[in-house]
Design an enzyme around this catalytic site. Structure first.
Site, PDB file in Angstrom:
ATOM      1  CB  ALA A 196      -0.926  -0.005   1.207  1.00 46.11           C
ATOM      2  CG  ASP A 255      19.500  -3.146  -0.722  1.00 38.03           C
ATOM      3  OD1 ASP A 255      20.426  -2.328  -0.827  1.00 38.03           O
ATOM      4  OD2 ASP A 255      18.469  -3.099  -1.421  1.00 38.03           O
TER       5      ASP A 255
END
Length: 563
Positions: A366, A434
């Site tokens: 979302a 990451d």
């Protein structure tokens, strides 16, 4: 004469054996019929002449199925999630929307135990039974624990991202693709005259964001929003600009938007050992699992994510107005629909995303409020990696690096350093290397949480624990007390992290989201985190490592300085 008698005796024995076999063959149908009648409660109803043989065949088939009930079907292991070549499996997402919801399946699983639709993996049948039978839902029990019922301070206007009484237009925009905004879309202006219950779920999610969390622990809007991500009709699609790998912005019928990351790897594939962290694939199932892990840890800093099976023809190619994306669609030699889009890595014919024949899995995250309405500040992670094949970052060569960080704003006071430690633990449990930047909402200044965005490079290796991710925790030896207590709770058998994750992920449409080795790896990594903290406490003392949660006051309180 003696030989003749022996021969006659042999003939007599053969005759007797033949007679016995004939009698048994005669009796067998009657015995079978009598057994069938007794199984039916003694019913003497007339039967079809061939019914005995049919009944025997059915009984034998059923017994075979029951014998294999505890073993997974090849397709249950899902080398490619439901991507079989059977015509019946090629359902569009619109067809899937008519099926029973994932939440209903979970409730049915709890009541009746494992079903044919959710066979446990080999060697893990007992784990599935633990989830469904031992005292009901472990996840519900976790959320009822006192550690998960701590109230927030009373919210003021300064603590909420939006003031509902202010006339602000909420509308959908594809970030970086402003040309794709539909001018005919309805704008939503929340005011005191309109009840909040009438707003779309994505808008209610935006309005609920505050200084301390993206969503509340028991928000009814969250589950409704997750269902919208799976069921809402997709009206337009555009490529997201920037980033190394292909991501799509999808707009729904209710004007909500989500970021779509398509499936690139199967669940069983691990990151190759020779891959650098910055060239690894982004995994759609990692985005889904990260949302559930963040919620179980009670951080609530990952925007809602749900898995969805998308029809590449009807829901991407036919609705996109992005010509660059549309031109990359083609039919493969295997007669499957494929596309590759445009990006820095893996956007070529050789790395095309192909359906079977036109269905593809993906994660839908979302959208947060548009940047024009709620600005976010981007921060460089102090423990950012070098993103270079040969160079190392400063923190990798300086064991006292944290001392320098603790003297630098905003890490010198308040909760920011503790938030970094939370993010470190979160990333280590996933194996995510990451994390080069992070974001916060600008309105709340430095006294707010870190948003845990972009988790697609997690869950790449279940057979390896990347200890370098824990360096910030090792160097700083600081942790928030509530985080420490919850980690200890999740290490207990009755609240085992892997079991809770398995139960939570059953709610997703693409379940199973993670294979068992990844779930077990989280338990192992949790123990490693607690070992690091135990070593810190032995070295520096409990009060110097475990810091009390500070109730942040938006106007005046800046929090204590870090030692």
């Amino acid at each position: 004469m003696i030989l003749f008698r022996k021969f006659r005796l042999l003939i007599l024995m053969v005759f007797l054996v033949a007679c016995t076999m004939h009698i048994m063959i005669d009796l067998l149908p009657k015995l079978e019929k009598r057994g069938a009648e007794s199984a039916d409660g003694g019913c003497q109803c007339a039967q079809h002449p061939g019914s005995d043989a049919q009944g025997w065949g059915k009984q034998r088939t059923r017994s075979g199925a029951e014998a294999e009930a505890g073993w997974p079907n090849k397709h249950t292991l899902r080398i490619l999630q439901d991507f079989s070549n059977e015509p019946s499996s090629n359902l569009s997402s619109h067809s899937l929307e008519k099926m029973t919801g994932a939440g209903d399946r979970v409730e049915q699983l709890r009541r009746s135990g494992p079903s044919e639709d959710h066979k446990p993996l080999i060697g893990h049948q007992s784990r599935a039974r633990i989830i469904s039978t031992r005292g009901g839902s472990r996840l519900s029990a976790l959320y009822e624990h006192p550690l998960y019922k701590v109230d927030l301070p009373v919210l003021t206007d300064d603590d909420t991202l939006f003031n509902v009484n202010t006339d602000i237009s909420f509308y959908t925009k594809a970030t970086g693709n402003q040309d794709w905004h539909n001018e005919d879309e309805e704008e939503f202006s929340p005011t005191a005259d309109i009840p909040a219950e009438s707003y779309p779920h994505w808008l209610r999610f935006h309005i609920g964001i505050n200084r301390y969390e993206l969503y509340s622990r028991h928000s009814p809007v969250l589950d409704a929003l997750l269902k919208d991500l799976v069921n809402q009709r997709i009206t337009s699609v555009a490529m997201k600009s920037g980033g190394t790998q292909l991501k799509l912005i999808m707009t729904f019928q209710n004007n909500g938007q989500a970021l779509f990351k398509p499936m690139k790897q199967t669940r069983e594939q691990e990151t190759p050992p020779d891959f650098f962290y910055f060239s690894d694939f982004e995994r759609h199932n990692a985005e889904i699992a990260a949302f559930h892990l963040d919620r179980i840890l009670d951080f609530r800093r990952v925007p809602p994510v749900a898995g969805r099976l998308v029809n590449m023809t009807k829901e991407i190619r036919d609705v996109t107005r992005d010509k660059k994306l549309w031109r990359t669609f083609f039919i493969s030699p295997a007669n499957n629909v494929c596309f590759y889009g445009e990006c820095s890595y893996y956007c070529s014919t050789e790395h095309a995303l192909c359906g079977k024949p036109d269905q593809i899995e993906g994660s839908l995250a979302a959208f947060l409020p548009d940047l024009t309405l709620a600005k976010r500040k981007t921060w460089r992670n102090p423990w950012r990696r070098s993103y270079h094949k040969r160079k190392k970052a400063e923190w990798e060569v300086d064991p006292d690096y944290c001392d320098e960080v603790k003297q630098t704003p905003p890490y010198d006071r308040g909760s920011r350093l503790l938030d970094i430690m939370d993010m470190t633990i979160f990333d280590f449990l996933m194996g995510n290397m990451d994390r080069h930047h992070y974001e916060t909402f600008e309105k709340f200044g430095n006294n707010t949480f870190i948003i845990h965005l972009d988790n697609g490079r997690g869950f790449g290796k279940h057979s390896h624990d990347e200890l370098s991710i824990l360096v910030p925790l090792n160097q700083c030896c600081r942790v928030r007390k509530s985080t420490f207590l919850r980690l200890q709770l999740l290490a207990k058998e009755e609240y085992q992290l892997s079991v809770l994750m398995e139960e939570s992920l059953l709610r997703d449409r693409l379940s199973p989201v993670l294979i068992q080795p990844h779930l077990q790896a989280m338990d192992r990594r949790l123990r490693l985190v607690l070992q690091v903290l135990s070593g810190c406490i032995d070295k520096e003392g409990y009060v110097n490592v475990v810091e009390e949660d500070v109730v942040r006051d938006s106007a005046t309180h800046r929090g204590p300085r870090h030692r």
